[in-house]
Motif scaffolding. Structure first.
Motif, PDB file in Angstrom:
ATOM      1  N   SER A  78      24.745 -24.442  16.886  1.00 47.63           N
ATOM      2  CA  SER A  78      25.986 -24.992  17.426  1.00 47.63           C
ATOM      3  C   SER A  78      26.298 -26.310  16.737  1.00 47.63           C
ATOM      4  O   SER A  78      25.401 -26.979  16.232  1.00 47.63           O
ATOM      5  CB  SER A  78      25.858 -25.243  18.923  1.00 47.63           C
ATOM      6  OG  SER A  78      25.616 -24.054  19.617  1.00 47.63           O
ATOM      7  N   THR A  79      27.571 -26.674  16.739  1.00 53.59           N
ATOM      8  CA  THR A  79      28.003 -27.952  16.192  1.00 53.59           C
ATOM      9  C   THR A  79      28.541 -28.796  17.336  1.00 53.59           C
ATOM     10  O   THR A  79      29.359 -28.325  18.122  1.00 53.59           O
ATOM     11  CB  THR A  79      29.097 -27.744  15.125  1.00 53.59           C
ATOM     12  OG1 THR A  79      28.577 -26.898  14.095  1.00 53.59           O
ATOM     13  CG2 THR A  79      29.524 -29.063  14.518  1.00 53.59           C
ATOM     14  N   ILE A  80      28.049 -30.035  17.419  1.00 49.99           N
ATOM     15  CA  ILE A  80      28.489 -30.964  18.460  1.00 49.99           C
ATOM     16  C   ILE A  80      28.758 -32.320  17.817  1.00 49.99           C
ATOM     17  O   ILE A  80      28.326 -32.581  16.707  1.00 49.99           O
ATOM     18  CB  ILE A  80      27.434 -31.122  19.591  1.00 49.99           C
ATOM     19  CG1 ILE A  80      26.106 -31.616  19.029  1.00 49.99           C
ATOM     20  CG2 ILE A  80      27.270 -29.831  20.362  1.00 49.99           C
ATOM     21  CD1 ILE A  80      25.073 -31.959  20.074  1.00 49.99           C
TER      22      ILE A  80
ATOM     23  N   VAL B 296      17.551 -26.711  23.042  1.00 49.49           N
ATOM     24  CA  VAL B 296      16.685 -26.791  21.859  1.00 49.49           C
ATOM     25  C   VAL B 296      15.307 -26.231  22.191  1.00 49.49           C
ATOM     26  O   VAL B 296      14.709 -25.502  21.396  1.00 49.49           O
ATOM     27  CB  VAL B 296      16.589 -28.241  21.334  1.00 49.49           C
ATOM     28  CG1 VAL B 296      15.509 -28.366  20.255  1.00 49.49           C
ATOM     29  CG2 VAL B 296      17.938 -28.711  20.794  1.00 49.49           C
ATOM     30  N   ARG B 297      14.800 -26.534  23.376  1.00 46.85           N
ATOM     31  CA  ARG B 297      13.504 -25.996  23.799  1.00 46.85           C
ATOM     32  C   ARG B 297      13.508 -24.472  23.836  1.00 46.85           C
ATOM     33  O   ARG B 297      12.474 -23.843  23.678  1.00 46.85           O
ATOM     34  CB  ARG B 297      13.122 -26.537  25.173  1.00 46.85           C
ATOM     35  CG  ARG B 297      12.672 -27.963  25.153  1.00 46.85           C
ATOM     36  CD  ARG B 297      12.302 -28.438  26.534  1.00 46.85           C
ATOM     37  NE  ARG B 297      11.750 -29.774  26.479  1.00 46.85           N
ATOM     38  CZ  ARG B 297      11.598 -30.557  27.527  1.00 46.85           C
ATOM     39  NH1 ARG B 297      11.958 -30.124  28.734  1.00 46.85           N
ATOM     40  NH2 ARG B 297      11.094 -31.758  27.397  1.00 46.85           N
ATOM     41  N   LYS B 298      14.680 -23.890  24.033  1.00 46.53           N
ATOM     42  CA  LYS B 298      14.802 -22.429  24.077  1.00 46.53           C
ATOM     43  C   LYS B 298      15.066 -21.831  22.696  1.00 46.53           C
ATOM     44  O   LYS B 298      15.271 -20.640  22.566  1.00 46.53           O
ATOM     45  CB  LYS B 298      15.919 -22.030  25.040  1.00 46.53           C
ATOM     46  CG  LYS B 298      15.589 -22.370  26.482  1.00 46.53           C
ATOM     47  CD  LYS B 298      16.744 -22.044  27.397  1.00 46.53           C
ATOM     48  CE  LYS B 298      16.399 -22.438  28.830  1.00 46.53           C
ATOM     49  NZ  LYS B 298      17.526 -22.231  29.739  1.00 46.53           N
TER      50      LYS B 298
ATOM     51  N   ARG C 283      20.659 -32.732  11.971  1.00 49.95           N
ATOM     52  CA  ARG C 283      20.429 -31.522  12.755  1.00 49.95           C
ATOM     53  C   ARG C 283      19.332 -31.775  13.761  1.00 49.95           C
ATOM     54  O   ARG C 283      18.411 -32.542  13.509  1.00 49.95           O
ATOM     55  CB  ARG C 283      20.014 -30.374  11.846  1.00 49.95           C
ATOM     56  CG  ARG C 283      21.150 -30.014  10.902  1.00 49.95           C
ATOM     57  CD  ARG C 283      20.960 -28.737  10.244  1.00 49.95           C
ATOM     58  NE  ARG C 283      21.037 -27.683  11.252  1.00 49.95           N
ATOM     59  CZ  ARG C 283      20.856 -26.416  10.983  1.00 49.95           C
ATOM     60  NH1 ARG C 283      20.588 -26.035   9.774  1.00 49.95           N
ATOM     61  NH2 ARG C 283      20.937 -25.511  11.922  1.00 49.95           N
ATOM     62  N   ILE C 284      19.454 -31.117  14.881  1.00 48.69           N
ATOM     63  CA  ILE C 284      18.415 -31.128  15.908  1.00 48.69           C
ATOM     64  C   ILE C 284      17.857 -29.714  15.948  1.00 48.69           C
ATOM     65  O   ILE C 284      18.599 -28.760  16.164  1.00 48.69           O
ATOM     66  CB  ILE C 284      18.979 -31.519  17.289  1.00 48.69           C
ATOM     67  CG1 ILE C 284      19.619 -32.906  17.226  1.00 48.69           C
ATOM     68  CG2 ILE C 284      17.880 -31.451  18.342  1.00 48.69           C
ATOM     69  CD1 ILE C 284      20.354 -33.291  18.490  1.00 48.69           C
TER      70      ILE C 284
ATOM     71  N   PHE D 193      14.491 -22.016  13.626  1.00 43.52           N
ATOM     72  CA  PHE D 193      15.871 -22.111  14.057  1.00 43.52           C
ATOM     73  C   PHE D 193      16.682 -21.073  13.326  1.00 43.52           C
ATOM     74  O   PHE D 193      16.302 -20.588  12.272  1.00 43.52           O
ATOM     75  CB  PHE D 193      16.451 -23.514  13.840  1.00 43.52           C
ATOM     76  CG  PHE D 193      16.536 -23.937  12.404  1.00 43.52           C
ATOM     77  CD1 PHE D 193      17.698 -23.755  11.685  1.00 43.52           C
ATOM     78  CD2 PHE D 193      15.446 -24.512  11.782  1.00 43.52           C
ATOM     79  CE1 PHE D 193      17.783 -24.147  10.368  1.00 43.52           C
ATOM     80  CE2 PHE D 193      15.523 -24.912  10.465  1.00 43.52           C
ATOM     81  CZ  PHE D 193      16.683 -24.728   9.753  1.00 43.52           C
ATOM     82  N   ASP D 194      17.796 -20.726  13.903  1.00 47.43           N
ATOM     83  CA  ASP D 194      18.691 -19.734  13.323  1.00 47.43           C
ATOM     84  C   ASP D 194      19.804 -20.477  12.615  1.00 47.43           C
ATOM     85  O   ASP D 194      20.666 -21.067  13.258  1.00 47.43           O
ATOM     86  CB  ASP D 194      19.248 -18.841  14.434  1.00 47.43           C
ATOM     87  CG  ASP D 194      20.284 -17.856  13.929  1.00 47.43           C
ATOM     88  OD1 ASP D 194      20.358 -17.636  12.703  1.00 47.43           O
ATOM     89  OD2 ASP D 194      21.009 -17.301  14.767  1.00 47.43           O
ATOM     90  N   SER D 195      19.768 -20.476  11.309  1.00 53.68           N
ATOM     91  CA  SER D 195      20.813 -21.185  10.573  1.00 53.68           C
ATOM     92  C   SER D 195      22.150 -20.469  10.668  1.00 53.68           C
ATOM     93  O   SER D 195      23.190 -21.058  10.449  1.00 53.68           O
ATOM     94  CB  SER D 195      20.417 -21.356   9.107  1.00 53.68           C
ATOM     95  OG  SER D 195      20.245 -20.104   8.498  1.00 53.68           O
ATOM     96  N   GLY D 196      22.115 -19.184  11.029  1.00 54.52           N
ATOM     97  CA  GLY D 196      23.348 -18.429  11.214  1.00 54.52           C
ATOM     98  C   GLY D 196      24.153 -18.345   9.939  1.00 54.52           C
ATOM     99  O   GLY D 196      23.742 -18.787   8.883  1.00 54.52           O
ATOM    100  N   SER D 197      25.306 -17.765  10.050  1.00 55.50           N
ATOM    101  CA  SER D 197      26.200 -17.701   8.894  1.00 55.50           C
ATOM    102  C   SER D 197      27.330 -18.688   9.114  1.00 55.50           C
ATOM    103  O   SER D 197      27.636 -19.062  10.238  1.00 55.50           O
ATOM    104  CB  SER D 197      26.752 -16.279   8.742  1.00 55.50           C
ATOM    105  OG  SER D 197      27.589 -15.970   9.822  1.00 55.50           O
ATOM    106  N   GLY D 198      27.938 -19.109   8.056  1.00 53.62           N
ATOM    107  CA  GLY D 198      29.027 -20.069   8.156  1.00 53.62           C
ATOM    108  C   GLY D 198      30.163 -19.583   9.022  1.00 53.62           C
ATOM    109  O   GLY D 198      30.812 -20.362   9.702  1.00 53.62           O
TER     110      GLY D 198
END
Length: 84
Positions: free
Chosen positions: A3-5, A21-23, A38-39, A46-51
């Motif tokens: 996610s982006t925050i 984040v713990r999950k 990044r956290i 972590f899942d970097s995912g796709s753009g």
């Protein structure tokens, strides 16, 4: 999941973000509308995912570039995206 925050959200929702984040979720934190850090979970997974999943990736332009680079160049810098 990634996610982006922004920093304001981080400050106001720190407890909820820590639990996420713990999950296993990771976050890209924006400072002045630019990715700053990044956290990620301590175990490093972590899942970097796709753009395409990133809300900023598909956002409409809000101004014009003064660095002479095209939008695809910025995407490549921010997301490691490739053309095609």
């Amino acid at each position: 999941m990634s996610s982006t925050i922004n920093v304001k959200t981080l400050r106001h929702e720190m407890g909820r973000i820590i639990e996420r984040v713990r999950k296993g979720e990771d976050f890209t934190v924006l400072y002045r509308s630019r990715p700053a850090f990044r956290i990620v979970p301590v175990d490093g997974r972590f899942d970097s995912g796709s753009g395409e999943e990133d809300s900023l990736y598909g956002a409409a332009a809000i101004g014009s570039s003064t660095d002479g680079l095209a939008a695809q160049d910025h995407d490549r810098i921010l997301y490691g995206a490739t053309d095609g």
